[in-house]
Design a protein around this motif. Structure first.
Motif, PDB file in Angstrom:
ATOM      1  N   ASN A   1     -36.549   8.617  33.541  1.00  0.00           N
ATOM      2  CA  ASN A   1     -37.013   7.773  32.422  1.00  0.00           C
ATOM      3  C   ASN A   1     -36.765   6.290  32.723  1.00  0.00           C
ATOM      4  O   ASN A   1     -36.306   5.531  31.865  1.00  0.00           O
ATOM      5  N   GLY A   2     -37.046   5.922  33.950  1.00  0.00           N
ATOM      6  CA  GLY A   2     -37.024   4.510  34.331  1.00  0.00           C
ATOM      7  C   GLY A   2     -35.674   3.955  34.742  1.00  0.00           C
ATOM      8  O   GLY A   2     -35.582   2.800  35.140  1.00  0.00           O
ATOM      9  N   LEU A   3     -34.605   4.777  34.648  1.00  0.00           N
ATOM     10  CA  LEU A   3     -33.272   4.283  35.022  1.00  0.00           C
ATOM     11  C   LEU A   3     -32.737   5.070  36.204  1.00  0.00           C
ATOM     12  O   LEU A   3     -32.964   6.283  36.303  1.00  0.00           O
ATOM     13  N   ASN A   4     -31.986   4.396  37.061  1.00  0.00           N
ATOM     14  CA  ASN A   4     -31.360   5.109  38.180  1.00  0.00           C
ATOM     15  C   ASN A   4     -30.206   5.947  37.660  1.00  0.00           C
ATOM     16  O   ASN A   4     -29.288   5.429  37.019  1.00  0.00           O
ATOM     17  N   ARG A   5     -30.265   7.242  37.947  1.00  0.00           N
ATOM     18  CA  ARG A   5     -29.188   8.140  37.506  1.00  0.00           C
ATOM     19  C   ARG A   5     -29.051   9.269  38.528  1.00  0.00           C
ATOM     20  O   ARG A   5     -29.948   9.512  39.320  1.00  0.00           O
ATOM     21  N   LEU A   6     -27.927   9.994  38.410  1.00  0.00           N
ATOM     22  CA  LEU A   6     -27.771  11.228  39.177  1.00  0.00           C
ATOM     23  C   LEU A   6     -28.377  12.351  38.343  1.00  0.00           C
ATOM     24  O   LEU A   6     -28.000  12.537  37.181  1.00  0.00           O
ATOM     25  N   ALA A   7     -29.284  13.128  38.926  1.00  0.00           N
ATOM     26  CA  ALA A   7     -29.934  14.209  38.168  1.00  0.00           C
ATOM     27  C   ALA A   7     -28.917  15.251  37.708  1.00  0.00           C
ATOM     28  O   ALA A   7     -29.078  15.881  36.671  1.00  0.00           O
ATOM     29  N   CYS A   8     -27.836  15.415  38.485  1.00  0.00           N
ATOM     30  CA  CYS A   8     -26.847  16.437  38.136  1.00  0.00           C
ATOM     31  C   CYS A   8     -25.903  15.985  37.031  1.00  0.00           C
ATOM     32  O   CYS A   8     -25.122  16.783  36.517  1.00  0.00           O
ATOM     33  N   LYS A   9     -25.941  14.697  36.680  1.00  0.00           N
ATOM     34  CA  LYS A   9     -25.065  14.212  35.603  1.00  0.00           C
ATOM     35  C   LYS A   9     -25.874  13.797  34.375  1.00  0.00           C
ATOM     36  O   LYS A   9     -25.309  13.233  33.431  1.00  0.00           O
TER      37      LYS A   9
ATOM     38  N   CYS B   1     -23.774  18.806  45.727  1.00  0.00           N
ATOM     39  CA  CYS B   1     -22.596  19.264  44.978  1.00  0.00           C
ATOM     40  C   CYS B   1     -22.919  19.700  43.551  1.00  0.00           C
ATOM     41  O   CYS B   1     -22.255  20.555  42.990  1.00  0.00           O
ATOM     42  N   ALA B   2     -23.942  19.096  42.954  1.00  0.00           N
ATOM     43  CA  ALA B   2     -24.323  19.352  41.549  1.00  0.00           C
ATOM     44  C   ALA B   2     -23.227  18.977  40.555  1.00  0.00           C
ATOM     45  O   ALA B   2     -23.255  19.423  39.416  1.00  0.00           O
ATOM     46  N   HIS B   3     -22.270  18.166  40.979  1.00  0.00           N
ATOM     47  CA  HIS B   3     -21.180  17.763  40.087  1.00  0.00           C
ATOM     48  C   HIS B   3     -20.843  16.271  40.197  1.00  0.00           C
ATOM     49  O   HIS B   3     -19.687  15.885  40.010  1.00  0.00           O
TER      50      HIS B   3
ATOM     51  N   TRP C   1     -48.880  11.407  39.684  1.00  0.00           N
ATOM     52  CA  TRP C   1     -47.963  12.042  38.736  1.00  0.00           C
ATOM     53  C   TRP C   1     -48.394  13.470  38.493  1.00  0.00           C
ATOM     54  O   TRP C   1     -49.572  13.740  38.234  1.00  0.00           O
ATOM     55  N   VAL C   2     -47.441  14.393  38.561  1.00  0.00           N
ATOM     56  CA  VAL C   2     -47.719  15.807  38.280  1.00  0.00           C
ATOM     57  C   VAL C   2     -46.767  16.244  37.165  1.00  0.00           C
ATOM     58  O   VAL C   2     -45.567  15.934  37.208  1.00  0.00           O
ATOM     59  N   SER C   3     -47.320  16.934  36.142  1.00  0.00           N
ATOM     60  CA  SER C   3     -46.515  17.336  34.976  1.00  0.00           C
ATOM     61  C   SER C   3     -46.229  18.828  35.002  1.00  0.00           C
ATOM     62  O   SER C   3     -47.095  19.629  35.367  1.00  0.00           O
ATOM     63  N   TYR C   4     -45.025  19.189  34.594  1.00  0.00           N
ATOM     64  CA  TYR C   4     -44.594  20.592  34.547  1.00  0.00           C
ATOM     65  C   TYR C   4     -43.948  20.857  33.189  1.00  0.00           C
ATOM     66  O   TYR C   4     -43.199  20.008  32.682  1.00  0.00           O
ATOM     67  N   GLN C   5     -44.229  22.008  32.622  1.00  0.00           N
ATOM     68  CA  GLN C   5     -43.544  22.447  31.403  1.00  0.00           C
ATOM     69  C   GLN C   5     -42.391  23.350  31.842  1.00  0.00           C
ATOM     70  O   GLN C   5     -42.599  24.293  32.615  1.00  0.00           O
ATOM     71  N   VAL C   6     -41.192  23.073  31.355  1.00  0.00           N
ATOM     72  CA  VAL C   6     -40.025  23.836  31.805  1.00  0.00           C
ATOM     73  C   VAL C   6     -39.208  24.299  30.596  1.00  0.00           C
ATOM     74  O   VAL C   6     -38.947  23.516  29.678  1.00  0.00           O
ATOM     75  N   GLU C   7     -38.782  25.553  30.648  1.00  0.00           N
ATOM     76  CA  GLU C   7     -37.919  26.113  29.601  1.00  0.00           C
ATOM     77  C   GLU C   7     -36.470  25.794  29.987  1.00  0.00           C
ATOM     78  O   GLU C   7     -36.021  26.179  31.078  1.00  0.00           O
ATOM     79  N   VAL C   8     -35.754  25.077  29.113  1.00  0.00           N
ATOM     80  CA  VAL C   8     -34.364  24.680  29.427  1.00  0.00           C
ATOM     81  C   VAL C   8     -33.491  24.805  28.180  1.00  0.00           C
ATOM     82  O   VAL C   8     -33.990  24.939  27.068  1.00  0.00           O
ATOM     83  N   GLU C   9     -32.185  24.703  28.394  1.00  0.00           N
ATOM     84  CA  GLU C   9     -31.223  24.564  27.300  1.00  0.00           C
ATOM     85  C   GLU C   9     -30.913  23.070  27.162  1.00  0.00           C
ATOM     86  O   GLU C   9     -30.904  22.352  28.172  1.00  0.00           O
ATOM     87  N   PRO C  10     -30.587  22.597  25.954  1.00  0.00           N
ATOM     88  CA  PRO C  10     -30.272  21.168  25.794  1.00  0.00           C
ATOM     89  C   PRO C  10     -29.108  20.714  26.685  1.00  0.00           C
ATOM     90  O   PRO C  10     -29.053  19.577  27.124  1.00  0.00           O
ATOM     91  N   GLY C  11     -28.194  21.632  26.958  1.00  0.00           N
ATOM     92  CA  GLY C  11     -27.041  21.266  27.779  1.00  0.00           C
ATOM     93  C   GLY C  11     -27.310  21.348  29.272  1.00  0.00           C
ATOM     94  O   GLY C  11     -26.423  21.056  30.082  1.00  0.00           O
ATOM     95  N   ASP C  12     -28.521  21.748  29.659  1.00  0.00           N
ATOM     96  CA  ASP C  12     -28.864  21.742  31.091  1.00  0.00           C
ATOM     97  C   ASP C  12     -28.979  20.311  31.589  1.00  0.00           C
ATOM     98  O   ASP C  12     -29.168  19.376  30.818  1.00  0.00           O
ATOM     99  N   ARG C  13     -28.874  20.155  32.904  1.00  0.00           N
ATOM    100  CA  ARG C  13     -29.057  18.835  33.504  1.00  0.00           C
ATOM    101  C   ARG C  13     -30.485  18.697  34.016  1.00  0.00           C
ATOM    102  O   ARG C  13     -31.174  19.713  34.238  1.00  0.00           O
ATOM    103  N   VAL C  14     -30.929  17.479  34.243  1.00  0.00           N
ATOM    104  CA  VAL C  14     -32.273  17.265  34.804  1.00  0.00           C
ATOM    105  C   VAL C  14     -32.378  17.981  36.152  1.00  0.00           C
ATOM    106  O   VAL C  14     -33.426  18.531  36.496  1.00  0.00           O
ATOM    107  N   LEU C  15     -31.267  18.022  36.895  1.00  0.00           N
ATOM    108  CA  LEU C  15     -31.298  18.733  38.179  1.00  0.00           C
ATOM    109  C   LEU C  15     -31.654  20.207  37.983  1.00  0.00           C
ATOM    110  O   LEU C  15     -32.392  20.786  38.799  1.00  0.00           O
ATOM    111  N   ASP C  16     -31.158  20.839  36.897  1.00  0.00           N
ATOM    112  CA  ASP C  16     -31.501  22.240  36.630  1.00  0.00           C
ATOM    113  C   ASP C  16     -33.006  22.378  36.417  1.00  0.00           C
ATOM    114  O   ASP C  16     -33.634  23.328  36.902  1.00  0.00           O
ATOM    115  N   ALA C  17     -33.590  21.447  35.679  1.00  0.00           N
ATOM    116  CA  ALA C  17     -35.039  21.509  35.431  1.00  0.00           C
ATOM    117  C   ALA C  17     -35.814  21.360  36.740  1.00  0.00           C
ATOM    118  O   ALA C  17     -36.804  22.077  36.978  1.00  0.00           O
ATOM    119  N   LEU C  18     -35.358  20.459  37.602  1.00  0.00           N
ATOM    120  CA  LEU C  18     -36.062  20.261  38.883  1.00  0.00           C
ATOM    121  C   LEU C  18     -35.946  21.502  39.763  1.00  0.00           C
ATOM    122  O   LEU C  18     -36.915  21.925  40.406  1.00  0.00           O
TER     123      LEU C  18
END
Ligand code: SF4
Ligand code: F3S
Ligand code: FES
Length: 231
Positions: free
Chosen positions: A67-75, A54-56, A20-37
């Protein structure tokens, strides 16, 4: 806001085991996890491997465990997952690197159910027509984007990687119940095999994992019934 993104990283060519590698990232609450990655990859560590296009929510390429669940990072919005975010590759598939898994087996199982229109009859002069109610029959399963979240969440698949899996069954259903298709016999034969639809034990994980809210277990039930009722 600042979030901590903990990523399960693994390079089978170099590493003995994932770490496991941890990163601190500056984001907006409305950003998607894909934006952070993408921010991590662009500004902190260009060696991070992930798929996206597509990011959509349309191409299905960025399914992963968040967080343990299968999801699309862009959604997946940052505000919905909190300030501590764990990201892992989809379970059940071999890891090529970091968040990129090998999908060859998945697409082989998909192709095995003949996921395309089969009809050798002489085509009409203009097009093969379909009534609105006939189209409605396949409306749900036609929305699959082949993200593999369902198959990756299925315990029957974890136990037996040769199981055709819910994604392939959904795509078989899409053509089995298409009024224009004539290939159901061969398709049902493929699903009636040792690792076919009967390996589904109705565990329901797949339904919860689907980003398109497809009623997967219902489609699997209808496919099993079609097999039992076929002449
Ligand atoms: Fe993804 Fe849903 Fe299709 Fe499964 S059925 S591959 S979860 S879109
Ligand atoms: Fe698996 Fe879904 Fe069946 S989780 S066992 S494919 S209902
Ligand atoms: Fe296409 Fe997320 S990048 S579905």
């Amino acid at each position: 806001m600042k979030v901590a993104v903990h990523i399960k990283r693994f390079n089978p060519e170099k590493d003995f085991a994932p770490n496991w590698v941890s990163y601190q990232v500056e984001v907006e609450p409305g950003d998607r996890v894909l934006d952070a990655l993408h921010s991590i990859k662009s500004y902190q560590d260009g060696t991070l491997a992930l798929r996206s296009s597509c990011a959509h929510g349309v191409c299905g390429s960025d399914a992963m465990q968040i967080n343990g669940l299968n999801r699309l990072a862009c959604k997946t919005l940052i505000r919905d997952v909190g300030e501590q975010i764990t990201v892992e590759p989809l379970k059940g598939f071999p890891v090529i690197k970091d968040l990129v898994v090998d999908m060859d087996g998945f697409f082989e199982q998909y192709r095995a159910v003949r996921p395309y229109l089969v009809n050798d009859e002489q085509p009409p002069a203009d097009e093969r027509l379909q009534l609105p109610q006939e189209r409605a029959r396949i409306e749900d399963t036609a929305r699959c984007i082949l993200c593999a979240s369902c198959t990756s969440s299925c315990p029957s698949f974890w136990a037996n990687r040769a199981f055709v899996g819910p994604a392939a069954i959904v795509n078989a259903h899409r053509f089995l119940f298409d009024s224009r298709d004539r290939g159901s016999h061969e398709r049902l034969d493929a699903l009636n095999s040792r690792n076919g639809v009967w390996r589904c034990r109705t565990i329901f994980n797949c339904n919860a994992a689907c980003p398109r809210d497809i009623r997967i277990t219902q489609a699997i039930g209808e496919t099993k019934r079609a097999l039992l009722l076929q002449p």
